[in-house]
Every structure is written in structure tokens, then in C-alpha cells.
Design an enzyme around this catalytic site. Sequence first.
Site, short mmCIF file in Angstrom:
data_model
loop_
_atom_site.label_atom_id
_atom_site.label_comp_id
_atom_site.label_asym_id
_atom_site.label_seq_id
_atom_site.Cartn_x
_atom_site.Cartn_y
_atom_site.Cartn_z
N ASP A 20 0.83 -1.22 0.00
CA ASP A 20 0.00 0.00 0.00
C ASP A 20 0.86 1.26 0.00
O ASP A 20 1.96 1.26 0.54
CB ASP A 20 -0.92 -0.04 1.24
N TRP A 25 2.74 8.05 -2.55
CA TRP A 25 4.15 8.20 -2.96
C TRP A 25 4.22 9.09 -4.21
O TRP A 25 5.04 10.00 -4.30
CB TRP A 25 4.73 6.82 -3.26
N ARG A 33 -1.08 8.81 -10.09
CA ARG A 33 -1.11 7.59 -9.26
C ARG A 33 -0.46 6.41 -9.99
O ARG A 33 0.22 5.59 -9.37
CB ARG A 33 -2.57 7.25 -8.91
N ASN A 68 -11.03 -2.37 -5.35
CA ASN A 68 -10.24 -1.50 -6.23
C ASN A 68 -10.88 -1.29 -7.61
O ASN A 68 -10.53 -0.34 -8.31
CB ASN A 68 -8.80 -2.02 -6.39
C1 IPE Z 1 -5.57 -2.72 -0.20
O1 IPE Z 1 -5.18 -1.40 -0.39
C2 IPE Z 1 -5.58 -3.44 -1.51
C3 IPE Z 1 -4.27 -3.64 -2.13
C4 IPE Z 1 -3.11 -3.36 -1.60
C5 IPE Z 1 -4.31 -4.22 -3.42
P1 IPE Z 1 -6.25 -0.23 -0.53
O2 IPE Z 1 -5.48 1.03 -0.64
O3 IPE Z 1 -7.20 -0.53 -1.61
O4 IPE Z 1 -7.01 -0.32 0.86
P2 IPE Z 1 -7.86 0.77 1.64
O5 IPE Z 1 -8.91 1.25 0.71
O6 IPE Z 1 -6.93 1.86 2.04
O7 IPE Z 1 -8.40 0.04 2.83
C1 IPE Z 2 -1.60 0.21 -3.35
O1 IPE Z 2 -1.37 1.58 -3.39
C2 IPE Z 2 -1.83 -0.41 -4.71
C3 IPE Z 2 -3.22 -0.81 -4.98
C4 IPE Z 2 -4.20 -0.74 -4.12
C5 IPE Z 2 -3.50 -1.31 -6.29
P1 IPE Z 2 -2.55 2.61 -3.40
O2 IPE Z 2 -2.92 2.90 -4.82
O3 IPE Z 2 -3.68 2.15 -2.54
O4 IPE Z 2 -1.87 3.89 -2.76
P2 IPE Z 2 -2.51 4.89 -1.71
O5 IPE Z 2 -3.00 4.08 -0.55
O6 IPE Z 2 -3.60 5.62 -2.39
O7 IPE Z 2 -1.37 5.77 -1.32
MG MG Z 3 -4.09 2.37 -0.58
#
Ligand code: IPE
Ligand code: IPE
Ligand code: MG
Length: 249
Positions: A20, A25, A33, A68
Site C-alpha cells: 500500500d 508516494w 497515481r 479497487n
Molecule cells: C488494499 O489497499 C488493496 C491492495 C493493496 C491491493 P487499498 O489502498 O485498496 O485499501 P484501503 O482502501 O486503504 O483500505
Molecule cells: C496500493 O497503493 C496499490 C493498490 C491498491 C493497487 P494505493 O494505490 O492504494 O496507494 P494509496 O494508498 O492511495 O497511497
Molecule cells: Mg491504498
Amino acid sequence: MIDNGIDMSRIPQHVAVIMDGNGRWAKQKGKSRIFGHKNGVKAVRDTIETAAEMGVKYVTLYAFSTENWNRPKDEVTGLMELLVFTINKEIKTLMENEIALQAIGDLHSLPKRCYNELMRAIEKTSSNKRMTLVLALSYSSKWEILNAVKELASQVEKKKIKPEDINEELFTQHLCTSSIPDPELLIRTSGEHRISNFLLWQIAYSELYFTEKLWPDFRKEDFKLAIADFQKRERRFGKTSEQLSNVMQ
Ligand code: IPE
Ligand code: IPE
Ligand code: MG
């Protein structure tokens, strides 16, 4: 043998990771993103390499959750393209390092090209024995548990099993992870302290490790820190500390 403060005789068999922080980042750098997701690939490589070197047998990476799918369309498309590209690119390294690929989740919901690439890589690497890399894709634990319940209910209806036959072992056999031991250690990056619908059944007794590091910054050293931390824990499984130190009790 102790290496870098790590006891090589007590390496977890299975480490699961909630990768995550890619979005944050990228945002810190004023980028999109998807730039963050692309830069997460190096962390995936470092994690797999270190785990394999240490003798970990299974690494499960949460790459895309059922939830997601609700992200902006551009991001979802970008992630799926990155997945196809990365699998294609890394297949050679998986073969060289004798790593088998597996996937858990609602794989049929993936775009056709993604699904096909994934199946090709799984097939190609299937006889590799050193380590198994499990990708959780379009995965959610509630989805998985409900599927198991539906399957068992239908077997009861067809009189193949009786309700009283349903026990932990039979239930476990109906999860996507039926052939994989439960993770001893679950790592989540980016400072979030939640499970986000990941392996709820399987982590019943896992040790949880949280780090502030955002996923694209996660390196070999960070994985080693997690393992070292894990090795300091006493896993009691409901017993008392005294019972564990005295096998006669
Ligand atoms: C969890 O991360 C899913 C993955 C790492 C693929 P998310 O960023 O989707 O989780 P939440 O929404 O912060 O709980
Ligand atoms: C994790 O990073 C990757 C996936 C969930 C696919 P995020 O995309 O959730 O990154 P943040 O949490 O928004 O920083
Ligand atoms: Mg995330």
C-alpha cells in the site's frame, strides 16, 4: 545460522504483503497515481528476491482488491496494463529463480488479455519448486468465504456431505488458498493499520507487521526488518508462555 540478525532456521514459510501507498508516494512527487504503481514494481522484485534468498516458500502479494474496481477508470486500466506488462517481463526471472506463480481471486473478472497472460505465466512456471509467488487479483476475503459457503451448501443440498461434516479442514479446502499454508506473517506498508478484506480466515493467527514505508520505497532491508521483528514475537496460540517454554506442561 544467524545472518544480519536473522535466524535462518526460523524463517516463516509464508509471508503475505498488503502493498500500500503507491498513490501517496506519487502525490508527494507531484505525479500521477499510475506513476506510483509503476514504481512499486521494484519493491515487488526486492521482496520476492529477498524472500527466496531466505528460503521463504510462499509470498502472497495483494495486488488488486475487489474494492479497487471502484477506482477511477484510468487507474484501473493502467493497473491492468501494468500487470500484463510486468508478468510478461518478469517471467524470465521467475524461471531463472525457480519461482512458481499462482493467483487467487475472481480471476475471470480480469480483462481477457490480463487473464490469458496470467494463465500463461502460471502454466509456464508451474513446475518451479524453490518458492511460490501468489498474486491476489480481484481478490476479497469475503468473496472467497462466501464462495466456500455456497459450494458447501450445494454439497449438502446434493446430500454429498452432512452439515456436521463441515469443519475447519473441509472449509479450508474450499478457499482459493486450499493448497497454500496460512501465512505466519502479514506485512502492510504505508502506515495504515487495517486488513482491507485480505485473507481474513487465513490470518487468524498470523503476526501482523506494519511499517510507515510507502510501497515504492520498500526495499530488501525493510523486508529483513519485518522478518527480524517477527522472530522476536512469541506465538502462543492461546497457550501460556510457561507452557511454551516447558514442553512437559
Ligand atoms: C488494499 O489497499 C488493496 C491492495 C493493496 C491491493 P487499498 O489502498 O485498496 O485499501 P484501503 O482502501 O486503504 O483500505
Ligand atoms: C496500493 O497503493 C496499490 C493498490 C491498491 C493497487 P494505493 O494505490 O492504494 O496507494 P494509496 O494508498 O492511495 O497511497
Ligand atoms: Mg491504498
